[in-house]
Design a protein around this motif. Structure first.
Motif, PDB file in Angstrom:
ATOM      1  N   LEU A  55      23.452 -27.792 -27.480  1.00 22.93           N
ATOM      2  CA  LEU A  55      24.709 -27.046 -27.587  1.00 22.93           C
ATOM      3  C   LEU A  55      25.129 -26.911 -29.049  1.00 22.93           C
ATOM      4  CD1 LEU A  55      27.174 -25.722 -26.271  1.00 22.93           C
ATOM      5  CD2 LEU A  55      28.204 -28.005 -26.064  1.00 22.93           C
ATOM      6  N   ILE A  56      25.009 -28.001 -29.801  1.00 20.07           N
ATOM      7  CA  ILE A  56      25.364 -27.970 -31.225  1.00 20.07           C
ATOM      8  C   ILE A  56      24.445 -27.017 -31.978  1.00 20.07           C
ATOM      9  CG2 ILE A  56      25.310 -29.355 -33.342  1.00 20.07           C
ATOM     10  CD1 ILE A  56      26.423 -31.676 -31.703  1.00 20.07           C
ATOM     11  N   SER A  57      23.145 -27.053 -31.653  1.00 19.88           N
ATOM     12  CA  SER A  57      22.189 -26.173 -32.312  1.00 19.88           C
ATOM     13  C   SER A  57      22.552 -24.712 -32.075  1.00 19.88           C
ATOM     14  CB  SER A  57      20.776 -26.457 -31.785  1.00 19.88           C
ATOM     15  OG  SER A  57      19.849 -25.556 -32.324  1.00 19.88           O
ATOM     16  N   TRP A  58      22.904 -24.375 -30.860  1.00 19.02           N
ATOM     17  CA  TRP A  58      23.266 -22.994 -30.521  1.00 19.02           C
ATOM     18  C   TRP A  58      24.515 -22.552 -31.265  1.00 19.02           C
ATOM     19  CZ3 TRP A  58      27.396 -21.271 -27.092  1.00 19.02           C
ATOM     20  CH2 TRP A  58      27.366 -19.894 -26.865  1.00 19.02           C
ATOM     21  N   LEU A  59      25.562 -23.404 -31.244  1.00 19.00           N
ATOM     22  CA  LEU A  59      26.811 -23.058 -31.921  1.00 19.00           C
ATOM     23  C   LEU A  59      26.621 -22.983 -33.434  1.00 19.00           C
ATOM     24  CD1 LEU A  59      29.315 -25.286 -29.893  1.00 19.00           C
ATOM     25  CD2 LEU A  59      29.080 -22.791 -29.798  1.00 19.00           C
ATOM     26  N   PHE A  60      25.900 -23.959 -33.980  1.00 20.62           N
ATOM     27  CA  PHE A  60      25.686 -24.006 -35.425  1.00 20.62           C
ATOM     28  C   PHE A  60      24.872 -22.795 -35.878  1.00 20.62           C
ATOM     29  CE2 PHE A  60      24.887 -25.678 -39.577  1.00 20.62           C
ATOM     30  CZ  PHE A  60      25.793 -26.712 -39.769  1.00 20.62           C
ATOM     31  N   GLY A  61      23.840 -22.470 -35.086  1.00 17.77           N
ATOM     32  CA  GLY A  61      22.994 -21.336 -35.429  1.00 17.77           C
ATOM     33  C   GLY A  61      23.731 -20.018 -35.409  1.00 17.77           C
ATOM     34  N   MET A  62      24.800 -19.921 -34.596  1.00 14.47           N
ATOM     35  CA  MET A  62      25.585 -18.693 -34.512  1.00 14.47           C
ATOM     36  C   MET A  62      26.449 -18.478 -35.754  1.00 14.47           C
ATOM     37  SD  MET A  62      26.912 -18.585 -30.555  1.00 14.47           S
ATOM     38  CE  MET A  62      27.988 -17.187 -30.933  1.00 14.47           C
ATOM     39  N   TRP A  63      26.950 -19.581 -36.312  1.00 12.97           N
ATOM     40  CA  TRP A  63      27.969 -19.451 -37.358  1.00 12.97           C
ATOM     41  C   TRP A  63      27.492 -19.849 -38.744  1.00 12.97           C
ATOM     42  CZ3 TRP A  63      31.766 -16.646 -35.595  1.00 12.97           C
ATOM     43  CH2 TRP A  63      32.099 -16.705 -34.245  1.00 12.97           C
ATOM     44  N   ALA A  64      26.476 -20.689 -38.830  1.00 12.63           N
ATOM     45  CA  ALA A  64      26.028 -21.167 -40.144  1.00 12.63           C
ATOM     46  C   ALA A  64      24.926 -20.267 -40.692  1.00 12.63           C
ATOM     47  CB  ALA A  64      25.523 -22.602 -40.034  1.00 12.63           C
ATOM     48  N   PRO A  65      24.829 -20.159 -42.005  1.00 12.72           N
ATOM     49  CA  PRO A  65      23.808 -19.302 -42.629  1.00 12.72           C
ATOM     50  C   PRO A  65      22.442 -19.971 -42.682  1.00 12.72           C
ATOM     51  CG  PRO A  65      25.170 -20.305 -44.329  1.00 12.72           C
ATOM     52  CD  PRO A  65      25.753 -20.730 -43.011  1.00 12.72           C
ATOM     53  N   LEU A  66      21.769 -20.045 -41.533  1.00 13.51           N
ATOM     54  CA  LEU A  66      20.448 -20.659 -41.463  1.00 13.51           C
ATOM     55  C   LEU A  66      19.403 -19.548 -41.350  1.00 13.51           C
ATOM     56  CD1 LEU A  66      21.145 -23.563 -38.931  1.00 13.51           C
ATOM     57  CD2 LEU A  66      21.256 -23.638 -41.428  1.00 13.51           C
ATOM     58  N   ALA A  67      18.710 -19.280 -42.445  1.00  8.87           N
ATOM     59  CA  ALA A  67      17.730 -18.199 -42.474  1.00  8.87           C
ATOM     60  C   ALA A  67      16.386 -18.697 -41.961  1.00  8.87           C
ATOM     61  CB  ALA A  67      17.600 -17.653 -43.888  1.00  8.87           C
ATOM     62  N   VAL A  68      16.173 -18.568 -40.645  1.00  9.67           N
ATOM     63  CA  VAL A  68      14.939 -19.056 -40.047  1.00  9.67           C
ATOM     64  C   VAL A  68      14.737 -18.352 -38.716  1.00  9.67           C
ATOM     65  CG1 VAL A  68      16.081 -20.965 -38.855  1.00  9.67           C
ATOM     66  CG2 VAL A  68      13.660 -21.153 -39.418  1.00  9.67           C
ATOM     67  N   GLN A  69      13.483 -18.209 -38.299  1.00  7.40           N
ATOM     68  CA  GLN A  69      13.184 -17.604 -37.008  1.00  7.40           C
ATOM     69  C   GLN A  69      13.680 -18.517 -35.882  1.00  7.40           C
ATOM     70  OE1 GLN A  69      11.823 -14.581 -36.343  1.00  7.40           O
ATOM     71  NE2 GLN A  69      11.885 -14.203 -38.566  1.00  7.40           N
ATOM     72  N   PRO A  70      14.257 -17.942 -34.811  1.00  6.52           N
ATOM     73  CA  PRO A  70      14.796 -18.764 -33.710  1.00  6.52           C
ATOM     74  C   PRO A  70      13.772 -19.734 -33.117  1.00  6.52           C
ATOM     75  CG  PRO A  70      15.514 -16.492 -33.483  1.00  6.52           C
ATOM     76  CD  PRO A  70      14.522 -16.510 -34.605  1.00  6.52           C
ATOM     77  N   GLY A  71      12.514 -19.276 -32.958  1.00  5.96           N
ATOM     78  CA  GLY A  71      11.491 -20.155 -32.390  1.00  5.96           C
ATOM     79  C   GLY A  71      11.203 -21.351 -33.281  1.00  5.96           C
ATOM     80  N   THR A  72      11.147 -21.108 -34.586  1.00  8.26           N
ATOM     81  CA  THR A  72      10.929 -22.197 -35.543  1.00  8.26           C
ATOM     82  C   THR A  72      12.079 -23.190 -35.500  1.00  8.26           C
ATOM     83  OG1 THR A  72       9.642 -20.768 -37.010  1.00  8.26           O
ATOM     84  CG2 THR A  72      10.613 -22.756 -37.982  1.00  8.26           C
ATOM     85  N   LEU A  73      13.299 -22.660 -35.476  1.00 10.10           N
ATOM     86  CA  LEU A  73      14.475 -23.533 -35.435  1.00 10.10           C
ATOM     87  C   LEU A  73      14.480 -24.369 -34.165  1.00 10.10           C
ATOM     88  CD1 LEU A  73      17.136 -24.372 -36.773  1.00 10.10           C
ATOM     89  CD2 LEU A  73      18.263 -22.526 -35.504  1.00 10.10           C
ATOM     90  N   LEU A  74      14.100 -23.755 -33.047  1.00  8.59           N
ATOM     91  CA  LEU A  74      14.095 -24.473 -31.767  1.00  8.59           C
ATOM     92  C   LEU A  74      13.112 -25.638 -31.793  1.00  8.59           C
ATOM     93  CD1 LEU A  74      15.005 -24.642 -28.786  1.00  8.59           C
ATOM     94  CD2 LEU A  74      13.124 -23.085 -28.224  1.00  8.59           C
ATOM     95  N   ILE A  75      11.890 -25.379 -32.257  1.00 10.06           N
ATOM     96  CA  ILE A  75      10.869 -26.433 -32.291  1.00 10.06           C
ATOM     97  C   ILE A  75      11.286 -27.559 -33.232  1.00 10.06           C
ATOM     98  CG2 ILE A  75       8.489 -26.958 -32.958  1.00 10.06           C
ATOM     99  CD1 ILE A  75       7.756 -24.111 -32.067  1.00 10.06           C
ATOM    100  N   CYS A  76      11.751 -27.182 -34.430  1.00  9.39           N
ATOM    101  CA  CYS A  76      12.172 -28.202 -35.404  1.00  9.39           C
ATOM    102  C   CYS A  76      13.344 -29.018 -34.884  1.00  9.39           C
ATOM    103  CB  CYS A  76      12.545 -27.539 -36.729  1.00  9.39           C
ATOM    104  SG  CYS A  76      11.169 -26.761 -37.593  1.00  9.39           S
TER     105      CYS A  76
END
Length: 285
Positions: free
Chosen positions: A202-223
């Motif tokens: 849940l935190i990953s989803w919310l953070f990914g929506m609002w924070a400037p994280l320049a990365v592919q969603p699949g990469t972010l999910l695995i990491c």
């Protein structure tokens, strides 16, 4: 106990966030080095150093080792591609895979290292040194372009870990019935484990929506999933060493929370593993 934990958390979290975003690179490096020295001081108990003097020397030697490593780096360049940094991040993957085996087969696995002070010191080096370089590598991420890019990444990993810890605690208290690793940490449950992962997601989803994280969603999910799992392993590994040392907390520096290692045990695994996957495996440079 819960009241003091909450008060301390409300004080420390803003301080940590301020340090991430406001400290210059040198100040952040020194702060991280001091945290690692305090962690080494507490690790002395796991290695069998009962004397305060011995543990002080262990902390000093840890600080000197990290300082000497930093002196080998080019001025103001802490790229993960430098061999001094990449070696330790790769080493962290190997160490935490080995730690998983030690935890899964504890207490039988302790026969391999229980009587060896050298091995326990090596385990400490493999825990603290990669954590130090993982913190610096993530903080320096694209620093020449955006001074705060790395701070966002570190905050993201910390939120993942805090979410996993808090979610595991709450779900474990409410629904916990099945023990996760009773021989290592009897208080942890499978319900808490999955609750922690759900909270991290849940935190990953919310953070990914609002924070400037320049990365592919699949990469972010695995990491993110791997870092969350590593954080649980870091916690269990420290519990294993504390059980062998016959202590409840690694220290008493933080009111309601124990010692430095009690607070960063999950981060010592999550930070270098996340940094290694993001920057070296997926080469999100």
């Amino acid at each position: 106990m819960l009241k003091s934990r909450l008060i301390t958390a409300f004080i420390l979290i803003p301080v940590v966030i301020a340090a991430l975003f406001l400290l210059p690179p040198l100040g952040f490096m020194i702060t991280t080095l001091v945290v690692c020295m305090l962690a080494a001081w507490e690790w002395g108990q796991f290695a069998g150093f009962a004397s305060r003097t011995q543990r002080i020397w262990l902390a000093v030697l840890c600080g000197l080792l990290l300082a000497l490593m930093m002196l080998t780096l080019p001025a103001y360049q802490h790229s993960v591609q430098l061999p001094q940094i990449s070696f330790w991040l790769w080493a962290s993957l190997g160490w935490w895979i080995a730690a998983l085996v030690l935890v899964l087969f504890y207490p039988a696995s302790a026969a391999l290292w229980r009587q060896s002070r050298i091995l326990r010191l090596v385990f400490g080096i493999l825990t603290i040194v990669p954590f130090f370089w993982g913190m610096l590598a993530l903080r320096q991420y694209h620093y020449d372009v955006d001074h705060y890019a790395g701070a966002w990444w570190l905050l993201y990993v910390m939120f993942l870990v805090w979410g996993a810890d808090s979610g595991a605690y709450m779900f474990g208290r409410l629904f916990g019935k099945h023990k996760l690793a009773p021989k290592v940490s009897p208080g942890k449950t499978w319900e808490g484990f999955f609750g922690g992962l759900l909270t991290s997601a849940l935190i990953s989803w919310l953070f990914g929506m609002w924070a400037p994280l320049a990365v592919q969603p699949g990469t972010l999910l695995i990491c993110s999933i791997t870092a969350a799992l590593a954080s649980v392993l870091g916690d269990l590994t420290e519990s294993m060493f504390k059980r062998e040392a016959g202590i409840k907390d690694s220290g008493n520096l933080i009111p309601g929370h124990g010692g430095i290692l009690d607070r960063i045990d999950s981060l010592t695994a999550a930070v270098p593993v996340f940094a290694c996957l993001l920057l070296l495996v997926f080469r999100n440079l």
